[in-house]
Motif scaffolding. Structure first.
Motif, PDB file in Angstrom:
ATOM      1  N   PHE A  92       5.861 -13.115  -4.472  1.00  0.00           N
ATOM      2  CA  PHE A  92       5.663 -11.458  -4.089  1.00  0.00           C
ATOM      3  C   PHE A  92       4.016 -11.585  -3.873  1.00  0.00           C
ATOM      4  O   PHE A  92       3.301 -11.552  -4.519  1.00  0.00           O
ATOM      5  N   ASN A  93       3.979 -10.774  -2.560  1.00  0.00           N
ATOM      6  CA  ASN A  93       2.576 -10.545  -2.524  1.00  0.00           C
ATOM      7  C   ASN A  93       2.543  -8.821  -1.714  1.00  0.00           C
ATOM      8  O   ASN A  93       3.232  -8.652  -1.103  1.00  0.00           O
ATOM      9  N   PHE A  94       2.039  -8.086  -2.661  1.00  0.00           N
ATOM     10  CA  PHE A  94       2.276  -6.632  -2.277  1.00  0.00           C
ATOM     11  C   PHE A  94       1.041  -5.800  -3.049  1.00  0.00           C
ATOM     12  O   PHE A  94       0.224  -6.267  -3.944  1.00  0.00           O
ATOM     13  N   SER A  95       0.544  -4.681  -2.264  1.00  0.00           N
ATOM     14  CA  SER A  95      -0.234  -3.886  -2.620  1.00  0.00           C
ATOM     15  C   SER A  95       0.163  -2.824  -3.680  1.00  0.00           C
ATOM     16  O   SER A  95       1.241  -2.047  -3.313  1.00  0.00           O
ATOM     17  N   LEU A  96      -0.408  -2.663  -4.982  1.00  0.00           N
ATOM     18  CA  LEU A  96       0.316  -1.737  -5.908  1.00  0.00           C
ATOM     19  C   LEU A  96       0.187  -0.209  -5.434  1.00  0.00           C
ATOM     20  O   LEU A  96       1.242   0.550  -5.642  1.00  0.00           O
ATOM     21  N   PRO A  97      -0.938   0.035  -4.960  1.00  0.00           N
ATOM     22  CA  PRO A  97      -1.134   1.615  -4.316  1.00  0.00           C
ATOM     23  C   PRO A  97      -0.235   1.944  -3.095  1.00  0.00           C
ATOM     24  O   PRO A  97       0.271   3.047  -3.288  1.00  0.00           O
ATOM     25  N   LYS A  98       0.047   0.941  -2.258  1.00  0.00           N
ATOM     26  CA  LYS A  98       0.997   1.078  -1.321  1.00  0.00           C
ATOM     27  C   LYS A  98       2.219   1.130  -1.712  1.00  0.00           C
ATOM     28  O   LYS A  98       3.166   1.844  -1.285  1.00  0.00           O
ATOM     29  N   THR A  99       2.750   0.456  -2.737  1.00  0.00           N
ATOM     30  CA  THR A  99       3.982   0.586  -3.301  1.00  0.00           C
ATOM     31  C   THR A  99       4.264   2.053  -3.990  1.00  0.00           C
ATOM     32  O   THR A  99       5.409   2.305  -3.899  1.00  0.00           O
ATOM     33  N   GLN A 100       3.234   2.424  -4.351  1.00  0.00           N
ATOM     34  CA  GLN A 100       3.273   3.669  -5.187  1.00  0.00           C
ATOM     35  C   GLN A 100       3.042   4.977  -4.264  1.00  0.00           C
ATOM     36  O   GLN A 100       3.746   5.958  -4.437  1.00  0.00           O
ATOM     37  N   TYR A 101       2.233   4.844  -3.205  1.00  0.00           N
ATOM     38  CA  TYR A 101       1.876   6.222  -2.372  1.00  0.00           C
ATOM     39  C   TYR A 101       1.972   5.861  -1.189  1.00  0.00           C
ATOM     40  O   TYR A 101       1.976   6.668  -0.185  1.00  0.00           O
ATOM     41  N   GLY A 102       2.202   4.573  -0.706  1.00  0.00           N
ATOM     42  CA  GLY A 102       2.069   4.382   0.819  1.00  0.00           C
ATOM     43  C   GLY A 102       0.986   3.892   1.487  1.00  0.00           C
ATOM     44  O   GLY A 102       1.126   3.732   2.801  1.00  0.00           O
ATOM     45  N   THR A 103      -0.007   4.052   0.728  1.00  0.00           N
ATOM     46  CA  THR A 103      -1.450   3.889   1.213  1.00  0.00           C
ATOM     47  C   THR A 103      -2.317   3.475   0.054  1.00  0.00           C
ATOM     48  O   THR A 103      -2.218   4.181  -0.868  1.00  0.00           O
ATOM     49  N   ASN A 104      -3.336   2.686   0.506  1.00  0.00           N
ATOM     50  CA  ASN A 104      -4.259   2.431  -0.551  1.00  0.00           C
ATOM     51  C   ASN A 104      -5.683   3.030  -0.423  1.00  0.00           C
ATOM     52  O   ASN A 104      -6.764   2.979  -1.033  1.00  0.00           O
ATOM     53  N   LEU A 105      -5.480   4.264   0.308  1.00  0.00           N
ATOM     54  CA  LEU A 105      -6.610   5.253   0.247  1.00  0.00           C
ATOM     55  C   LEU A 105      -6.498   5.897  -1.267  1.00  0.00           C
ATOM     56  O   LEU A 105      -7.702   6.206  -1.839  1.00  0.00           O
ATOM     57  N   PHE A 106      -5.462   5.726  -1.859  1.00  0.00           N
ATOM     58  CA  PHE A 106      -5.401   6.070  -3.440  1.00  0.00           C
ATOM     59  C   PHE A 106      -5.626   4.963  -4.193  1.00  0.00           C
ATOM     60  O   PHE A 106      -5.476   3.920  -3.801  1.00  0.00           O
ATOM     61  N   GLN A 107      -6.198   5.198  -5.155  1.00  0.00           N
ATOM     62  CA  GLN A 107      -6.403   4.007  -6.213  1.00  0.00           C
ATOM     63  C   GLN A 107      -5.540   3.856  -7.275  1.00  0.00           C
ATOM     64  O   GLN A 107      -4.916   5.167  -7.801  1.00  0.00           O
ATOM     65  N   PHE A 108      -5.271   2.621  -7.575  1.00  0.00           N
ATOM     66  CA  PHE A 108      -4.281   2.520  -8.729  1.00  0.00           C
ATOM     67  C   PHE A 108      -4.977   2.345 -10.271  1.00  0.00           C
ATOM     68  O   PHE A 108      -5.368   1.459 -10.688  1.00  0.00           O
ATOM     69  N   VAL A 109      -5.320   3.697 -10.599  1.00  0.00           N
ATOM     70  CA  VAL A 109      -5.673   3.900 -11.843  1.00  0.00           C
ATOM     71  C   VAL A 109      -4.872   5.019 -12.347  1.00  0.00           C
ATOM     72  O   VAL A 109      -4.386   5.952 -11.688  1.00  0.00           O
ATOM     73  N   ASP A 110      -5.167   5.420 -13.654  1.00  0.00           N
ATOM     74  CA  ASP A 110      -4.553   6.637 -14.439  1.00  0.00           C
ATOM     75  C   ASP A 110      -5.573   7.722 -13.910  1.00  0.00           C
ATOM     76  O   ASP A 110      -6.780   7.537 -13.784  1.00  0.00           O
ATOM     77  N   TYR A 111      -4.964   8.733 -13.639  1.00  0.00           N
ATOM     78  CA  TYR A 111      -5.816  10.096 -13.168  1.00  0.00           C
ATOM     79  C   TYR A 111      -6.741  10.491 -14.436  1.00  0.00           C
ATOM     80  O   TYR A 111      -8.037  10.831 -14.001  1.00  0.00           O
ATOM     81  N   TYR A 112      -6.323  10.381 -15.511  1.00  0.00           N
ATOM     82  CA  TYR A 112      -7.345  11.134 -16.594  1.00  0.00           C
ATOM     83  C   TYR A 112      -8.197  10.010 -17.338  1.00  0.00           C
ATOM     84  O   TYR A 112      -9.191  10.366 -17.903  1.00  0.00           O
ATOM     85  N   ASP A 113      -7.963   8.529 -17.157  1.00  0.00           N
ATOM     86  CA  ASP A 113      -8.525   7.568 -17.975  1.00  0.00           C
ATOM     87  C   ASP A 113      -8.624   6.106 -16.937  1.00  0.00           C
ATOM     88  O   ASP A 113      -7.551   5.525 -16.802  1.00  0.00           O
ATOM     89  N   GLN A 114      -9.863   5.843 -16.528  1.00  0.00           N
ATOM     90  CA  GLN A 114      -9.887   4.730 -15.632  1.00  0.00           C
ATOM     91  C   GLN A 114     -10.808   3.392 -16.374  1.00  0.00           C
ATOM     92  O   GLN A 114     -11.219   2.566 -15.841  1.00  0.00           O
ATOM     93  N   SER A 115     -10.607   3.658 -17.638  1.00  0.00           N
ATOM     94  CA  SER A 115     -11.143   2.524 -18.562  1.00  0.00           C
ATOM     95  C   SER A 115     -10.572   1.074 -18.090  1.00  0.00           C
ATOM     96  O   SER A 115      -9.410   1.341 -17.827  1.00  0.00           O
TER      97      SER A 115
END
Length: 460
Positions: A92-115
């Motif tokens: 499988f090859n896929f973009s995590l933010p695209k599977t989650q939001y439909g675009t990788n303009l968003f980042q695959f990180v937790d909103y409150y903690d990016q550690s």
């Protein structure tokens, strides 16, 4: 933070229902087939077999490989995959933010903690949630292998003009850090990249890429989430995106660097106490040094779990580990990649042009520090630590360095070697880089405050 991954499900024959789900023929799928003997299953013609593509709206030949996709209605995105019958796996090859939001303009990180630790936990949880939602049968963690992972970051500027100007300055740094071969690095109007067999690193203007790809894809899909695409385009024009691709060979290289280099291992308690390191130490202690050496030379695979996780030093079973090169893609491994990525991003941050007043202030601060150290040192052994800097000379050098590449002057033999290195050392003392990639653009932060400001309403 995490974008594209290459996830492999090994031993697919163990999961009959999942195999049937993924192998179901779709009209738009494409397969690779070989002519075989129906009785023996042997490929006809030995090495001179005929390879072909079978489109399933016309044929029903059983393929060797099958390429297809999973449709994700929630994000209006499709995940491509390849079933490899001979290899007994599915890729499988896929973009995590695209599977989650439909675009990788968003980042695959937790909103409150990016550690690093929270991002890793977020990643592992998402992979299992993805498998539970879209797979009819859940594979075991040991059969879920990470073969590639891309880490990324969106850096926000005040305007599109600032972002593109900053990128132009970064292109001069590309030449400095891409040392090996000109064939490995490329710069274009709105991007730069450095590519090797092990990894790749690129910086590009997100607005240009968004207009070319994501904007059109969201419109085509019907924009089911109701995004304000005009706003997205406006914000993306202010972004430079950093991406680093870690291929399996580079993950192996970094693994060996940290687990077999005593200095690097010594600086990381998590590596010293890691189950794999315990097994390696046990090999040496118990007289099986050859297994230690073999392990270093063999290519490792990295799955979401492995036999090493259950290692018990009180009940050793070396037979389980002596030929076992599958280790866990755990927090220690991820943190090494995380550190490598941020080190590379920081390499491409530019110095802000300093005013004469700032230069004089830095010189004054350095001289005060030098004077204090000399007083302490003289009281101890009568010797000086260093010499104070002359204001007029340093102001001229500091201002000059921000407009002229001193390294190029040295290479052109316009500055003697001893003078060049003395200037370089003096400039470093007052916080001025010897490299001329300076900019009047305010230094953009490397955090997620702007990200939450611009997209918070979509993320909560």
């Amino acid at each position: 933070m995490i974008d594209t991954i290459h996830l492999r499900i090994n031993n697919i024959s163990k999961y009959n229902m999942l195999y049937e789900q993924l192998y179901t023929i779709k009209r738009d799928s494409v397969s690779e087939a070989y002519i075989i003997d129906e009785t023996t299953g042997e490929v006809l013609g030995n090495r001179n077999f005929i390879r072909s593509l079978i489109y399933h709206d016309n044929n029903n030949i059983i393929p060797l490989n099958k390429r297809s996709s999973l449709d994700l209605p929630s994000s209006h995105y499709s995940v491509s995959y390849v079933v490899n019958v001979q290899g007994n796996y599915v890729d499988f090859n896929f973009s995590l933010p695209k599977t989650q939001y439909g675009t990788n303009l968003f980042q695959f990180v937790d909103y409150y903690d990016q550690s690093c630790s929270v991002t890793f936990s977020f990643f592992i949880r998402y992979i299992f949630d993805f498998a539970r939602e879209y797979f009819i049968q859940l594979p075991e963690a040991q059969d879920m292998e990470v073969r590639r992972i891309d880490l990324c970051y969106n850096q926000f500027f005040n305007s599109k003009s600032d972002a593109l100007q900053y990128l132009d300055h970064q292109k001069t740094l590309l030449v400095k850090y891409a040392r090996k071969s000109q064939n490995n690095y490329r710069s274009y109007e709105t991007s730069l990249m450095y590519v090797t067999a092990r990894y790749s690193f690129k910086i590009y203007h997100k607005g240009t890429e968004f207009a070319k790809h994501d904007y059109k894809a969201l419109v085509k899909s019907g924009n089911g989430r109701g995004y304000d695409l005009g706003y997205f385009q406006e914000v993306s024009d202010k972004i430079l995106r950093y991406e680093m691709t870690f291929r399996l060979s580079y993950i192996n290289y970094l693994f060996n660097s940290y687990f077999f280099d005593s200095e690097r291992r010594g600086n990381r308690i998590d590596i010293q106490t890691h189950p794999v390191n315990k097994v390696l130490k046990a090999f040496v202690t118990m007289g099986f040094s050859k297994y230690y050496s073999y392990f270093k030379t063999k290519q490792k695979t990295f799955s979401l779990a492995s036999d090493y996780d259950s290692y018990n030093s009180n009940r050793r079973n070396f037979e389980l580990y002596k030929d076992n090169y599958n280790v866990s893609f755990d927090y220690s491994i991820f943190s090494i990649l995380y550190e490598q990525f941020w080190a590379r991003v920081k390499q491409y941050q530019l110095n802000v042009k300093m005013s004469i007043g700032q230069v004089i202030e830095n010189i004054s601060e350095y001289n005060k520090s030098c004077e204090l150290k000399n007083k302490i040192r003289r009281a101890y052994d009568g010797k000086k630590v260093g010499s104070e800097l002359v204001n007029s000379r340093m102001v001229i050098l500091a201002v000059l360095s921000q407009y002229v590449n001193l390294q190029e002057l040295y290479k052109a033999k316009l500055i003697p070697k001893s003078t060049y290195y003395r200037i370089k050392d003096d400039l470093k003392k007052i916080g001025v880089s010897e490299y001329s990639a300076n900019t009047a653009i305010p230094a953009p932060p490397l955090d997620y405050l702007d990200y939450r400001y611009y997209f918070g309403r979509y993320l909560n």
